[in-house]
Motif scaffolding. Structure first.
Motif, short mmCIF file in Angstrom:
data_model
loop_
_atom_site.label_atom_id
_atom_site.label_comp_id
_atom_site.label_asym_id
_atom_site.label_seq_id
_atom_site.Cartn_x
_atom_site.Cartn_y
_atom_site.Cartn_z
N LEU A 1 23.35 66.04 25.35
CA LEU A 1 22.62 65.21 24.39
C LEU A 1 21.54 64.36 25.06
CD1 LEU A 1 22.17 64.01 21.57
CD2 LEU A 1 24.06 62.41 22.04
N HIS A 2 21.91 63.65 26.09
CA HIS A 2 20.98 62.68 26.68
C HIS A 2 20.08 63.33 27.73
CE1 HIS A 2 23.98 59.90 24.90
NE2 HIS A 2 22.87 59.22 24.63
N PRO A 3 18.99 62.67 28.07
CA PRO A 3 18.04 63.24 29.04
C PRO A 3 18.63 63.30 30.45
CG PRO A 3 17.03 61.48 27.75
CD PRO A 3 18.49 61.41 27.50
N ALA A 4 18.37 64.40 31.12
CA ALA A 4 18.70 64.55 32.53
C ALA A 4 17.67 63.77 33.36
CB ALA A 4 18.69 66.03 32.91
N PRO A 5 17.96 63.56 34.65
CA PRO A 5 16.98 62.86 35.50
C PRO A 5 15.59 63.48 35.43
CG PRO A 5 19.06 63.09 36.67
CD PRO A 5 19.20 63.87 35.40
N ILE B 1 18.41 45.05 28.50
CA ILE B 1 19.33 44.80 27.39
C ILE B 1 19.38 46.09 26.58
CG2 ILE B 1 19.87 43.37 25.40
CD1 ILE B 1 18.30 41.11 26.62
N ALA B 2 20.37 46.91 26.86
CA ALA B 2 20.48 48.24 26.25
C ALA B 2 21.88 48.78 26.52
CB ALA B 2 19.44 49.19 26.84
N GLU B 3 22.38 49.56 25.59
CA GLU B 3 23.67 50.22 25.76
C GLU B 3 23.69 51.51 24.95
OE1 GLU B 3 26.15 49.78 27.69
OE2 GLU B 3 25.70 47.79 28.51
N ASN B 4 24.56 52.41 25.36
CA ASN B 4 24.74 53.65 24.63
C ASN B 4 25.21 53.37 23.21
OD1 ASN B 4 25.03 56.54 24.39
ND2 ASN B 4 27.24 56.25 24.53
N ILE C 1 19.18 52.51 28.94
CA ILE C 1 20.24 52.24 29.91
C ILE C 1 20.50 53.45 30.79
CG2 ILE C 1 22.28 52.93 28.58
CD1 ILE C 1 21.86 49.73 30.71
N GLY C 2 20.11 54.64 30.31
CA GLY C 2 20.23 55.85 31.12
C GLY C 2 21.59 56.52 31.01
N THR C 3 22.10 56.63 29.78
CA THR C 3 23.37 57.34 29.58
C THR C 3 23.24 58.77 30.11
OG1 THR C 3 23.87 56.04 27.62
CG2 THR C 3 25.03 58.14 27.85
#
Length: 203
Positions: free
Chosen positions: A180-184, A49-52, A18-20
């Motif tokens: 935590l999550h990936p940057a662009p 179909i995805a969520e943090n 989802i790209g958190t």
């Protein structure tokens, strides 16, 4: 898919899909469709179909609720990070992952229309380093053995983003503002691995 019918893409996953931490147009799923279109493919907007924070159980429930109308020309599956973060054992994870892979296969035309993506190594991020990283890394390694083995057994395609995710140890710009999550920039690096495999699946 006919010449006049755009390819249909279904992306199943969690925060990594989802790209958190990034804008929707910066996540790898969105850019994948853009790249395929630039290469001359006719591709519809992806069904995501995805969520943090989702585990395999959460994804399973959401699939049942959304009940997407297959078949799809390309199905991606990236799930497991939150199972691992919540300290679920590999033996517990394995049947759940295989169930999700079966669901993905059920939405695809053929097994090689499914692209399975390994679970990124979150243990080297600032947040990951604060949460028993050695224990998580050992469990995550076993998770990815399960992911690879299941993909091989079912004849799906596999993209390994683990080596790329480990680059955050030397390059902090690859981590989003939440530490935590990936940057662009990391989504772009994943994309370099995903695009050729996705294109081959559509061909």
């Amino acid at each position: 898919m006919t010449e006049d019918t755009p390819a249909r893409v279904l992306a199943l996953g969690d925060s990594y899909t989802i790209g958190t931490g990034v804008d929707p147009d910066e996540r790898w799923v969105s850019k994948l469709v853009d790249r395929l279109r630039e290469a001359g493919e006719s591709v519809a907007d992806p069904v995501v179909i995805a969520e943090n924070g989702w585990t395999t159980d959460d994804l399973d429930g959401a699939i049942r609720e959304r009940d997407p109308d297959g078949p799809f020309d390309l199905v991606t599956l990236l799930i497991g990070a939150n199972n691992c973060f919540q300290a679920e054992s590999a033996s517990e994870f394995e049947p759940k992952f295989r169930t999700m892979l079966d669901r993905a296969l059920g939405f695809a035309e053929e097994p090689d229309s499914v692209v399975v993506i390994t679970v990124p190594d979150y243990t080297l991020t600032p947040v990951g380093r604060e949460n028993e990283p050695d224990e998580h890394a050992e469990r995550l390694e076993r998770y990815n053995e399960i992911v690879r083995e299941a993909a091989r057994a079912e004849g799906t395609r596999l993209v390994d983003v683990v080596p790329t995710s480990k680059r955050v140890a030397e390059d902090g710009s690859l981590v989003a503002g939440d530490d935590l999550h990936p940057a662009p920039e990391q989504h772009d690096l994943w994309l370099e691995r995903i695009v050729p495999t996705a294109a081959a699946a559509l061909d």
